[in-house]
Design an enzyme around this catalytic site. Sequence first.
Site, PDB file in Angstrom:
ATOM      1  N   GLY A  17       0.811  -1.369  -0.297  1.00  0.00           N
ATOM      2  CA  GLY A  17      -0.238  -0.483  -0.187  1.00  0.00           C
ATOM      3  C   GLY A  17       0.929   1.147   0.231  1.00  0.00           C
ATOM      4  CB  SER A 144      -6.702   8.346   8.895  1.00  0.00           C
ATOM      5  OG  SER A 144      -8.091   7.892   8.540  1.00  0.00           O
ATOM      6  CE1 TYR A 157      -7.238   2.312  11.151  1.00  0.00           C
ATOM      7  CE2 TYR A 157      -8.800   4.014  11.074  1.00  0.00           C
ATOM      8  CZ  TYR A 157      -7.170   3.054  10.746  1.00  0.00           C
ATOM      9  OH  TYR A 157      -6.690   4.323   9.592  1.00  0.00           O
ATOM     10  CB  THR A 192      -3.859  -0.264   0.406  1.00  0.00           C
ATOM     11  OG1 THR A 192      -4.753  -0.061   1.867  1.00  0.00           O
ATOM     12  CG2 THR A 192      -3.730   1.547  -0.083  1.00  0.00           C
TER      13      THR A 192
HETATM   14  P1  NDP Z   1      -2.088  -1.229   3.610  1.00  0.00           P
HETATM   15  O1  NDP Z   1      -2.477  -2.951   4.530  1.00  0.00           O
HETATM   16  O2  NDP Z   1      -1.472  -1.217   2.124  1.00  0.00           O
HETATM   17  O3  NDP Z   1      -0.223  -1.460   4.505  1.00  0.00           O
HETATM   18  C1  NDP Z   1      -0.167  -1.488   6.211  1.00  0.00           C
HETATM   19  C2  NDP Z   1       0.938  -1.784   6.212  1.00  0.00           C
HETATM   20  O4  NDP Z   1       1.723  -1.765   7.865  1.00  0.00           O
HETATM   21  C3  NDP Z   1       1.601  -3.182   5.478  1.00  0.00           C
HETATM   22  O5  NDP Z   1       2.929  -3.478   5.014  1.00  0.00           O
HETATM   23  C4  NDP Z   1       1.959  -4.082   6.581  1.00  0.00           C
HETATM   24  O6  NDP Z   1       2.955  -4.764   6.725  1.00  0.00           O
HETATM   25  C5  NDP Z   1       2.724  -2.785   7.811  1.00  0.00           C
HETATM   26  N1  NDP Z   1       2.224  -3.128   9.102  1.00  0.00           N
HETATM   27  C6  NDP Z   1       1.069  -3.855   9.820  1.00  0.00           C
HETATM   28  N2  NDP Z   1       1.394  -4.009  11.536  1.00  0.00           N
HETATM   29  C7  NDP Z   1       3.062  -3.772  11.330  1.00  0.00           C
HETATM   30  C8  NDP Z   1       3.652  -4.043  12.534  1.00  0.00           C
HETATM   31  N3  NDP Z   1       3.283  -4.616  13.750  1.00  0.00           N
HETATM   32  N4  NDP Z   1       4.762  -4.155  12.465  1.00  0.00           N
HETATM   33  C9  NDP Z   1       4.917  -3.740  11.199  1.00  0.00           C
HETATM   34  N5  NDP Z   1       3.924  -3.110  10.220  1.00  0.00           N
HETATM   35  C10 NDP Z   1       2.825  -3.224  10.026  1.00  0.00           C
HETATM   36  O7  NDP Z   1      -2.871  -0.453   4.365  1.00  0.00           O
HETATM   37  P2  NDP Z   1      -2.416   1.118   3.552  1.00  0.00           P
HETATM   38  O8  NDP Z   1      -1.520   1.123   3.077  1.00  0.00           O
HETATM   39  O9  NDP Z   1      -3.693   1.483   3.468  1.00  0.00           O
HETATM   40  O10 NDP Z   1      -2.265   1.436   5.191  1.00  0.00           O
HETATM   41  C11 NDP Z   1      -0.725   2.483   5.792  1.00  0.00           C
HETATM   42  C12 NDP Z   1      -1.370   3.651   6.639  1.00  0.00           C
HETATM   43  O11 NDP Z   1      -2.300   4.151   6.427  1.00  0.00           O
HETATM   44  C13 NDP Z   1      -1.847   3.169   7.825  1.00  0.00           C
HETATM   45  O12 NDP Z   1      -1.329   4.209   9.171  1.00  0.00           O
HETATM   46  C14 NDP Z   1      -3.439   3.458   7.864  1.00  0.00           C
HETATM   47  O13 NDP Z   1      -4.114   3.299   8.961  1.00  0.00           O
HETATM   48  C15 NDP Z   1      -3.047   4.604   6.767  1.00  0.00           C
HETATM   49  N6  NDP Z   1      -4.026   4.789   6.239  1.00  0.00           N
HETATM   50  C16 NDP Z   1      -4.566   4.521   4.959  1.00  0.00           C
HETATM   51  C17 NDP Z   1      -5.761   4.299   4.490  1.00  0.00           C
HETATM   52  C18 NDP Z   1      -7.091   3.495   3.364  1.00  0.00           C
HETATM   53  O14 NDP Z   1      -8.296   4.158   3.455  1.00  0.00           O
HETATM   54  N7  NDP Z   1      -6.306   2.682   3.259  1.00  0.00           N
HETATM   55  C19 NDP Z   1      -6.815   5.811   5.228  1.00  0.00           C
HETATM   56  C20 NDP Z   1      -6.108   6.674   5.874  1.00  0.00           C
HETATM   57  C21 NDP Z   1      -4.932   6.108   7.168  1.00  0.00           C
HETATM   58  P3  NDP Z   1       3.376  -6.026   6.746  1.00  0.00           P
HETATM   59  O15 NDP Z   1       2.034  -6.885   7.300  1.00  0.00           O
HETATM   60  O16 NDP Z   1       4.350  -7.241   6.298  1.00  0.00           O
HETATM   61  O17 NDP Z   1       4.008  -6.092   8.487  1.00  0.00           O
HETATM   62  C1  8X3 Z   2      -8.302   5.300   6.818  1.00  0.00           C
HETATM   63  C2  8X3 Z   2      -9.892   5.665   6.164  1.00  0.00           C
HETATM   64  O1  8X3 Z   2     -12.043   5.845   6.835  1.00  0.00           O
HETATM   65  O2  8X3 Z   2     -11.393   3.386   6.517  1.00  0.00           O
HETATM   66  O3  8X3 Z   2      -7.952   5.451   7.645  1.00  0.00           O
HETATM   67  O4  8X3 Z   2     -11.264   5.329   8.760  1.00  0.00           O
HETATM   68  S1  8X3 Z   2     -11.034   5.092   7.039  1.00  0.00           S
END
Ligand code: NDP
Ligand code: 8X3
Length: 257
Positions: A17, A144, A157, A192
């Site tokens: 992501g 977020s 969350y 993602t």
């Molecule tokens: P993904 O699930 O695609 O990616 C999440 C990443 O976080 C993965 O690389 C995963 O790697 C890593 N991760 C999760 N837990 C751990 C851990 N304990 N230690 C190390 N790495 C960890 O999601 P996104 O790319 O969307 O999320 C990235 C960030 O963006 C997050 O903080 C999420 O809250 C934030 N976000 C996402 C939004 C969305 O709509 N997608 C909107 C707003 C914010 P692995 O599993 O290999 O450890």
């Molecule tokens: C991820 C966006 O709206 O799903 O942080 O919480 S939402």
Amino acid sequence: MNRLTNTIVCITGASSGIGASCAKAFASEGASLLLLARRKDRLDTLAADLTAQFGTRIQTATLDVRNREHVEKVFGSLPGEWRQIDILVNNAGLSRGLDKLHEGKVQDWEEMIDTNVKGLLYVSRTVIPGMVQRGAGHVINIGSIAGHQVYPGGNVYCATKYAVKALTEGLKMDLLGTGVRVCSVDPGLVETEFSIVRYHGDTQRAAQTYVNMKPLGPDDIADVVMFCVTRPPHVEITEVVVLPTAQASVHHVHRKS
Ligand code: NDP
Ligand code: 8X3
């Protein structure tokens, strides 16, 4: 362009992501990358691709940000030159479930709090002192829209992302005068693996999140992160909220019928 040559960038959660997109964006600007996540195989595949495409210098390491001792060990055992991290992208994070609080699963809560809040703290506590010592650095926290508004079932969350917002603001105050910059990039709906993880692997339910609307892609967020880190040293962008055009708030998403 190569605006970040001789810059070491550390990205947590780089295996998927937004983190993986940030890795690509930074590689395209000539940065050296320290890529961390639990799924090392994914990191290594990404690293091989980026090195082939951009000639990027990359270190990968397995890291579970929830484990404080592991965080200290991973950063403590880096080769000397890799310890001088210029840019830290605190991106690792996840949501689990969308249950009402009184029906929620304690294990889901703990995973979110341990990853999104405590994990970010452990990594920050380990990396930022070096930046302060060198009088320069940039911390990007991926927050977020859920850190600005709460939605039904978002309870824990959202609380973790409100915490990230508070930590970003507090850190900005604590780092005042050190030369280290802090920024929070706060996306709305980004397609993602996020929703697949939220729904514990239920891909059909996850797909409903983005049905009949155009969400952001992870590259859109990497683009914003890149803008923030390439401002001149006297300019600090403290917070950016990025939504899809089809989203006005956590409660307002326009879906074509
Ligand atoms: P993904 O699930 O695609 O990616 C999440 C990443 O976080 C993965 O690389 C995963 O790697 C890593 N991760 C999760 N837990 C751990 C851990 N304990 N230690 C190390 N790495 C960890 O999601 P996104 O790319 O969307 O999320 C990235 C960030 O963006 C997050 O903080 C999420 O809250 C934030 N976000 C996402 C939004 C969305 O709509 N997608 C909107 C707003 C914010 P692995 O599993 O290999 O450890
Ligand atoms: C991820 C966006 O709206 O799903 O942080 O919480 S939402």
